[in-house]
Design a protein around this motif. Structure first.
Motif, PDB file in Angstrom:
ATOM      1  N   PRO A  82       0.825  -1.201   0.000  1.00 53.21           N
ATOM      2  CA  PRO A  82       0.000   0.000   0.000  1.00 53.21           C
ATOM      3  C   PRO A  82       0.866   1.262   0.000  1.00 53.21           C
ATOM      4  CG  PRO A  82      -0.063  -1.030   2.150  1.00 53.21           C
ATOM      5  CD  PRO A  82       0.722  -1.933   1.248  1.00 53.21           C
ATOM      6  N   ASN A  83       0.381   2.241  -0.701  1.00 53.84           N
ATOM      7  CA  ASN A  83       1.058   3.523  -0.781  1.00 53.84           C
ATOM      8  C   ASN A  83       0.548   4.402   0.362  1.00 53.84           C
ATOM      9  OD1 ASN A  83       1.739   6.192  -1.422  1.00 53.84           O
ATOM     10  ND2 ASN A  83       1.636   5.787  -3.623  1.00 53.84           N
ATOM     11  N   LEU A  84       1.438   4.922   1.176  1.00 51.98           N
ATOM     12  CA  LEU A  84       1.043   5.725   2.340  1.00 51.98           C
ATOM     13  C   LEU A  84       0.275   6.980   1.926  1.00 51.98           C
ATOM     14  CD1 LEU A  84       1.187   5.570   5.373  1.00 51.98           C
ATOM     15  CD2 LEU A  84       3.300   6.896   5.300  1.00 51.98           C
ATOM     16  N   GLU A  85       0.642   7.550   0.777  1.00 52.38           N
ATOM     17  CA  GLU A  85      -0.078   8.743   0.297  1.00 52.38           C
ATOM     18  C   GLU A  85      -1.536   8.404  -0.027  1.00 52.38           C
ATOM     19  OE1 GLU A  85       0.818  11.991   0.270  1.00 52.38           O
ATOM     20  OE2 GLU A  85       2.534  11.193   1.375  1.00 52.38           O
ATOM     21  N   ASN A  86      -1.751   7.245  -0.616  1.00 51.71           N
ATOM     22  CA  ASN A  86      -3.132   6.825  -0.909  1.00 51.71           C
ATOM     23  C   ASN A  86      -3.924   6.601   0.373  1.00 51.71           C
ATOM     24  OD1 ASN A  86      -2.826   6.963  -3.659  1.00 51.71           O
ATOM     25  ND2 ASN A  86      -2.339   4.800  -3.900  1.00 51.71           N
ATOM     26  N   LEU A  87      -3.256   6.030   1.379  1.00 53.86           N
ATOM     27  CA  LEU A  87      -3.939   5.807   2.658  1.00 53.86           C
ATOM     28  C   LEU A  87      -4.306   7.137   3.323  1.00 53.86           C
ATOM     29  CD1 LEU A  87      -1.812   2.817   3.996  1.00 53.86           C
ATOM     30  CD2 LEU A  87      -4.056   2.747   2.904  1.00 53.86           C
ATOM     31  N   LYS A  88      -3.449   8.144   3.195  1.00 53.60           N
ATOM     32  CA  LYS A  88      -3.758   9.484   3.732  1.00 53.60           C
ATOM     33  C   LYS A  88      -4.970  10.068   3.019  1.00 53.60           C
ATOM     34  CE  LYS A  88       0.950  10.760   5.100  1.00 53.60           C
ATOM     35  NZ  LYS A  88       2.082  11.656   4.811  1.00 53.60           N
ATOM     36  N   LYS A  89      -5.021   9.876   1.708  1.00 55.29           N
ATOM     37  CA  LYS A  89      -6.172  10.372   0.933  1.00 55.29           C
ATOM     38  C   LYS A  89      -7.453   9.645   1.329  1.00 55.29           C
ATOM     39  CE  LYS A  89      -3.439  11.866  -3.009  1.00 55.29           C
ATOM     40  NZ  LYS A  89      -3.101  11.628  -4.412  1.00 55.29           N
ATOM     41  N   GLN A  90      -7.337   8.341   1.595  1.00 57.45           N
ATOM     42  CA  GLN A  90      -8.515   7.582   2.050  1.00 57.45           C
ATOM     43  C   GLN A  90      -9.017   8.129   3.380  1.00 57.45           C
ATOM     44  OE1 GLN A  90      -7.329   3.471   2.273  1.00 57.45           O
ATOM     45  NE2 GLN A  90      -8.198   2.994   0.271  1.00 57.45           N
ATOM     46  N   ALA A  91      -8.094   8.444   4.281  1.00 57.43           N
ATOM     47  CA  ALA A  91      -8.485   8.979   5.587  1.00 57.43           C
ATOM     48  C   ALA A  91      -9.217  10.310   5.409  1.00 57.43           C
ATOM     49  CB  ALA A  91      -7.261   9.151   6.478  1.00 57.43           C
TER      50      ALA A  91
END
Length: 174
Positions: A2-11
């Protein structure tokens, strides 16, 4: 991985959905965050929900204790496994639905929505009830809703005698 930037966007997306009162998100919040587990949907939306809560939600869905644990463990992850959200529980409702195809309606409520059939009257069926959790829905067969709205004439598929009772009730209410 998983890409941490994508997870931040999901949050951030979860935070927006919470602000917009997007109801499917309330079940996910309740399932993942212990402090929201005892709340209903409206109470979840009324509660203070910050970006840190949304980040914790993402982390818990991926099997981590919190956002910090996710940040340190994300590079080692190979397969995202999102926790399953429990099925929503209907707290209470009792309604009568007028349907044009009672057989298809019963099938929809039982197979797609998980209701159980309480009873069915008639052969062919013209009335029945389905229940799930604390919700009860009475289904009544009506053949022509347009004639009711336009002419006040009810063309029901009910047993003999019930149409005159319904017609009397309709006439007295207009």
């Amino acid at each position: 991985m998983p890409n941490l930037e994508n997870l931040k966007k999901q949050a951030k997306q979860y935070l927006r959905w919470h602000r917009e009162r997007y109801y499917p998100v309330a079940a996910e919040i309740r399932a993942a965050l212990p402090r929201f587990q005892h709340l209903d949907d409206n109470q979840v939306f009324e509660a203070n929900f910050k970006l840190s809560d949304a980040q914790e939600l993402i982390a818990r869905q991926l099997g981590f204790e919190g956002w910090q644990a996710l940040k340190t463990g994300a590079p080692a992850m190979t397969d995202q496994k999102k926790q399953t959200v429990p099925a929503p529980v209907l707290s209470s409702t009792s309604a009568q639905l007028f349907v044009t195809d009672i057989k298809a309606s019963f099938e929809f409520f039982t197979t797609k929505l998980g209701f159980g059939v309480d009873f069915v009257y008639g052969d062919p069926a013209f009335y029945g009830q389905v229940t799930r959790d604390n919700a009860q829905l009475a289904l009544r067969l009506i053949c022509d809703l347009c004639s009711l709205a336009i002419y006040g004439n009810v063309n029901t598929c009910s047993p003999p005698g019930s149409q005159s009772i319904l017609q009397t009730r309709l006439n007295s209410s207009f």
